[in-house]
Design a protein around this motif. Structure first.
Motif, PDB file in Angstrom:
ATOM      1  N   TRP A  22     -58.863  11.875  10.593  1.00  0.00           N
ATOM      2  CA  TRP A  22     -58.774  10.852   9.544  1.00  0.00           C
ATOM      3  C   TRP A  22     -59.919   9.852   9.667  1.00  0.00           C
ATOM      4  N   PHE A  23     -60.238   9.433  10.903  1.00  0.00           N
ATOM      5  CA  PHE A  23     -61.317   8.471  11.112  1.00  0.00           C
ATOM      6  C   PHE A  23     -62.663   9.071  10.677  1.00  0.00           C
ATOM      7  N   ASP A  24     -62.896  10.335  11.043  1.00  0.00           N
ATOM      8  CA  ASP A  24     -64.138  10.999  10.616  1.00  0.00           C
ATOM      9  C   ASP A  24     -64.215  11.092   9.094  1.00  0.00           C
ATOM     10  N   GLU A  25     -63.071  11.344   8.460  1.00  0.00           N
ATOM     11  CA  GLU A  25     -63.045  11.493   7.006  1.00  0.00           C
ATOM     12  C   GLU A  25     -63.390  10.185   6.298  1.00  0.00           C
ATOM     13  N   ILE A  26     -62.806   9.073   6.735  1.00  0.00           N
ATOM     14  CA  ILE A  26     -63.082   7.806   6.040  1.00  0.00           C
ATOM     15  C   ILE A  26     -64.502   7.306   6.341  1.00  0.00           C
ATOM     16  N   LYS A  27     -65.064   7.744   7.479  1.00  0.00           N
ATOM     17  CA  LYS A  27     -66.460   7.401   7.741  1.00  0.00           C
ATOM     18  C   LYS A  27     -67.383   8.154   6.799  1.00  0.00           C
ATOM     19  N   GLU A  28     -67.077   9.412   6.590  1.00  0.00           N
ATOM     20  CA  GLU A  28     -67.935  10.254   5.753  1.00  0.00           C
ATOM     21  C   GLU A  28     -67.845   9.893   4.269  1.00  0.00           C
ATOM     22  N   ASN A  29     -66.635   9.567   3.794  1.00  0.00           N
ATOM     23  CA  ASN A  29     -66.512   9.290   2.354  1.00  0.00           C
ATOM     24  C   ASN A  29     -66.728   7.810   2.014  1.00  0.00           C
ATOM     25  N   GLY A  30     -67.020   6.998   3.005  1.00  0.00           N
ATOM     26  CA  GLY A  30     -67.362   5.591   2.746  1.00  0.00           C
ATOM     27  C   GLY A  30     -66.173   4.681   2.507  1.00  0.00           C
ATOM     28  N   THR A  31     -64.959   5.114   2.854  1.00  0.00           N
ATOM     29  CA  THR A  31     -63.782   4.253   2.653  1.00  0.00           C
ATOM     30  C   THR A  31     -63.388   3.504   3.936  1.00  0.00           C
ATOM     31  N   LEU A  32     -64.181   3.627   4.994  1.00  0.00           N
ATOM     32  CA  LEU A  32     -63.886   2.929   6.234  1.00  0.00           C
ATOM     33  C   LEU A  32     -64.056   1.419   6.015  1.00  0.00           C
ATOM     34  N   GLN A  33     -62.983   0.665   6.334  1.00  0.00           N
ATOM     35  CA  GLN A  33     -63.030  -0.794   6.162  1.00  0.00           C
ATOM     36  C   GLN A  33     -62.635  -1.457   7.482  1.00  0.00           C
ATOM     37  N   TYR A  34     -63.462  -2.406   7.921  1.00  0.00           N
ATOM     38  CA  TYR A  34     -63.149  -3.169   9.125  1.00  0.00           C
ATOM     39  C   TYR A  34     -62.550  -4.516   8.728  1.00  0.00           C
ATOM     40  N   LYS A  35     -61.762  -5.059   9.610  1.00  0.00           N
ATOM     41  CA  LYS A  35     -61.190  -6.382   9.394  1.00  0.00           C
ATOM     42  C   LYS A  35     -62.255  -7.427   9.627  1.00  0.00           C
ATOM     43  N   GLU A  36     -62.406  -8.339   8.686  1.00  0.00           N
ATOM     44  CA  GLU A  36     -63.470  -9.364   8.811  1.00  0.00           C
ATOM     45  C   GLU A  36     -63.046 -10.453   9.783  1.00  0.00           C
TER      46      GLU A  36
END
Length: 342
Positions: free
Chosen positions: A328-342
């Motif tokens: 799942w982590f690899d997938e959201i990194k690749e599709n650009g949906t990875l969001q970090y907490k500000e």
């Protein structure tokens, strides 16, 4: 002269014999109706006893009679299915529920004491990754709170008379059991609505994949000794254990919801057999869901370091995501949906 006296004596003797015979016949005739009456009375009593025996035998077997009352099965005095179902519930379901609660909780406690928690191999990174939206969190807790409420009140209804009633006063027990039944009935609809929304929203993420088999083979990477130590199997957004919990909740949540509705709506006017079947299905479904709920809570809190954080804030540590849900982590990194907490 002698002949006259002899004839007179013979006539007198004959008259006496006739009188005695007449009296005997009369007595016999008088006694016959009384004897016949006694025989008839004895026969009637025997018939009455046989009739009563047949009647109660039919009643005990569940035969229906006649009554002016209106409704389903109003002519049945003793419902055989109801008695049999009550025996199954008290003899089997109640002890199984007690074993499920104590056994599953005890097994995981022992596992934790021997194995410990599943630690993060590289510790906490300090970077928090978005995993659940606010809507997901609200849905989760909207289902979890009434679910736990139903579990505790249901356990009191099923097991309270063995675990609590002997140790509290009659007034306290009456309040406890009445309160449990009332709260149980009102928490049910809230759970059903939240359960249905969760199933619809999360189902797309719960399909089983081939890599889920390996998750089971290495026990999810939670074992800290032997050949399983340090094994972190591949997993998508939901691991194989979470998927099993989801589908268990889906199917048995459906069973427990439908059977619960049947039990709390008297307007349905169901036959006793249907009501008892609903009660038994409700109990069996409850046992399975309680056991899996205990497992779910153990896995999400005590056994998984950092696991509870995602259901509190919606964010999980990056190292936790990589270790437990790497695909799942690899997938959201690749599709650009990875969001970090500000």
């Amino acid at each position: 002269m002698l002949n006259k006296l002899l004839n007179k004596s013979l006539r007198s003797l004959f008259a006496l014999l006739v009188l005695i015979t007449g009296l005997g016949v009369g007595a016999t005739m008088l006694s016959m109706p009384a004897h016949a009456t006694d025989q008839q009375s004895s026969q009637q009593q025997a018939n009455a006893k046989t009739s009563d025996a047949d009647l109660w035998r039919a009643v005990k077997s569940g035969d229906s009679g006649y009554t002016t009352a209106k409704g389903v099965e109003t002519g049945v005095l003793i419902n055989v299915a109801g008695n049999d179902g009550k025996e199954v519930r008290n003899k089997y379901l109640t002890p199984i529920m007690a074993i499920a609660v104590v056994g599953v909780f005890g097994a995981f406690l022992l596992f934790y004491l021997v194995n410990g928690a599943s630690k993060l191999s590289h510790g906490f990174s300090g970077k928090m990754v978005l995993r659940w939206t606010k809507a997901d969190l609200w849905l989760h807790w909207a289902m979890a709170i009434p679910c736990l409420t139903l579990i505790f009140t249901g356990l009191n209804i099923m097991l309270g008379k063995y675990a609590l009633q002997p140790y509290v006063g009659a007034d306290v027990w009456a309040a406890l059991i009445y309160g449990s039944k009332t709260i149980h009935d009102y928490a049910g609809p809230v759970f059903i609505i939240a359960w249905a929304l969760c199933v619809v929203k999360w189902m797309p993420m719960q399909t089983f994949k081939m890599y889920d088999l390996k998750w089971f083979l290495v026990v999810g990477g939670y074992i800290n000794f032997g050949p399983f130590k340090g094994k972190h199997p591949d997993s998508g957004f939901a691991n194989a254990g979470e998927k099993m919990w989801f589908w268990t909740l889906t199917f048995f949540g459906l069973f427990i919801s439908v059977s619960g509705i049947m039990l709390v709506l008297p307007g349905l006017d169901l036959p006793r057999e249907a009501s008892m079947a609903a009660l038994l299905i409700h109990g069996i479904s409850a046992i399975i869901l309680i056991a899996f709920t205990i497992i779910h809570i153990w896995m999400a809190t005590v056994l998984s370091e950092g696991g509870m954080e995602s259901m509190k804030s919606g964010y999980c540590d990056e190292n936790w995501a990589i270790q437990h849900h790497n695909l799942w982590f690899d997938e959201i990194k690749e599709n650009g949906t990875l969001q970090y907490k500000e």
